[in-house]
Write a protein that holds these residues in place. Structure first.
Motif, PDB file in Angstrom:
ATOM      1  N   TRP A 153     -53.654 -44.427  23.717  1.00  0.00           N
ATOM      2  CA  TRP A 153     -53.654 -42.903  23.620  1.00  0.00           C
ATOM      3  C   TRP A 153     -55.118 -42.542  23.351  1.00  0.00           C
ATOM      4  CZ3 TRP A 153     -48.911 -41.985  20.424  1.00  0.00           C
ATOM      5  CH2 TRP A 153     -47.504 -42.491  21.401  1.00  0.00           C
ATOM      6  N   ASP A 180     -46.978 -37.699  26.299  1.00  0.00           N
ATOM      7  CA  ASP A 180     -47.039 -39.222  26.385  1.00  0.00           C
ATOM      8  C   ASP A 180     -45.535 -39.408  26.363  1.00  0.00           C
ATOM      9  OD1 ASP A 180     -49.774 -39.483  26.197  1.00  0.00           O
ATOM     10  OD2 ASP A 180     -49.253 -38.477  24.421  1.00  0.00           O
ATOM     11  N   GLU A 236     -49.626 -38.140  13.038  1.00  0.00           N
ATOM     12  CA  GLU A 236     -50.424 -38.215  14.260  1.00  0.00           C
ATOM     13  C   GLU A 236     -49.500 -37.533  15.552  1.00  0.00           C
ATOM     14  OE1 GLU A 236     -52.242 -42.196  14.970  1.00  0.00           O
ATOM     15  OE2 GLU A 236     -51.410 -42.632  13.082  1.00  0.00           O
ATOM     16  N   ILE A 237     -48.165 -37.807  15.441  1.00  0.00           N
ATOM     17  CA  ILE A 237     -47.199 -37.667  16.713  1.00  0.00           C
ATOM     18  C   ILE A 237     -45.922 -36.670  16.129  1.00  0.00           C
ATOM     19  CG2 ILE A 237     -48.021 -39.306  17.868  1.00  0.00           C
ATOM     20  CD1 ILE A 237     -45.429 -40.775  17.474  1.00  0.00           C
ATOM     21  N   ARG A 277     -49.760 -34.550  18.495  1.00  0.00           N
ATOM     22  CA  ARG A 277     -49.523 -35.172  19.749  1.00  0.00           C
ATOM     23  C   ARG A 277     -47.919 -35.078  20.019  1.00  0.00           C
ATOM     24  NH1 ARG A 277     -53.418 -38.566  22.280  1.00  0.00           N
ATOM     25  NH2 ARG A 277     -52.798 -38.907  24.461  1.00  0.00           N
TER      26      ARG A 277
END
Length: 264
Positions: free
Chosen positions: A261, A82, A42-43, A17
């Protein structure tokens, strides 16, 4: 429009992400390390140093500081992602979302300091903020940059560490950035860039959340209420946290980002 300022940026994590984050005044892009480490799988979080901060060049006092950093950030906004901003960085992130809404998947504003939003919402809190800010402004007007920075940091900085106990490089970095705080007064208190003008926020249609510290000054929840109404945003106040919530409470901040999210 002139070309975007060249700023330093760095990335944290290796997750799928994509996230772009904008730090607060007197800090630097490394302020996001704690949050990013909570979500490293995750990001991939990219953060840039605003002008006069970190490894980016100094603001020369020309042009509008908020809009210059918005331009710099837009240079990094090349794919849908994001967007997260803290304090003054949240006001920059909001301007970025206004300029490129199709590239902002979601917007998280942490402790946004667009004080003008509180003026009608809670005049008492707005006046209290003005009063609390006067000693730092007076010190600056008297030419005492260190005292001005020290007083400003006491109002907004992470609690528990007194100015003399901060490492000398940290004090020097904060003093370096202090001119942008003074130079942004009209932007934040008077909304000279028209962020709150009728229709200006109409294009901000992506999901928005606002995060604040439950122990922050009353002007902050007033700003949050005003912006939530304008943006259709959700608001969460983190218990036990104050203005520096992404730094002091990275676990809670990461959890709230993750939850937001997952709902998209």
């Amino acid at each position: 429009m002139s070309s975007a300022p060249q700023v330093f940026c760095r990335s944290f994590g290796q997750g799928p992400r994509s996230v772009l984050a904008v730090h607060c005044s007197l800090a630097h892009s490394g302020a996001w390390r704690g949050v990013a480490e909570q979500m490293a799988e995750e990001i991939t979080l990219t953060a840039f140093d605003m002008l006069s901060h970190g490894r980016s060049p100094d603001w020369d006092g020309q042009g509008n500081y908020q809009l210059l950093n918005t331009q710099a950030g837009l240079g990094l906004l090349t794919e849908p992602l994001d967007l997260v901003g803290h304090s003054f960085g949240a006001t920059v992130a909001l301007r970025m979302a206004m300029a490129r809404p199709h590239l902002v998947r979601s917007l998280t504003l942490i402790e946004p300091v667009l004080f003008a939003a509180a003026k009608a919402e809670d005049p008492v809190a707005f006046t209290a903020l003005q009063e609390a800010s006067r000693p730092a402004e007076a010190a600056w007007a008297a030419g005492d940059r260190e005292l001005a920075t020290r007083l400003f940091n006491r109002m907004w900085g992470a609690g528990g560490v007194k100015w003399p106990d901060l490492p000398a490089p940290a004090r020097a970095a904060m003093m370096r950035a202090m001119p942008v705080v003074i130079g942004s007064h009209g932007t934040l208190y008077d909304d000279e860039n028209g962020t709150l003008a009728p229709g200006a926020l109409d294009m901000v249609t992506m999901p928005v959340q606002i995060l604040t510290g439950a122990d922050s000054p009353p002007v902050i929840p007033a700003i949050a209420r005003s912006l939530c109404r304008r943006l259709g945003a959700a608001h969460t106040a983190v218990p036990g946290a104050a203005h520096m919530l992404p730094i002091t409470h990275p676990v809670e901040t990461a959890a709230l980002l993750r939850r937001f999210w997952q709902l998209l």
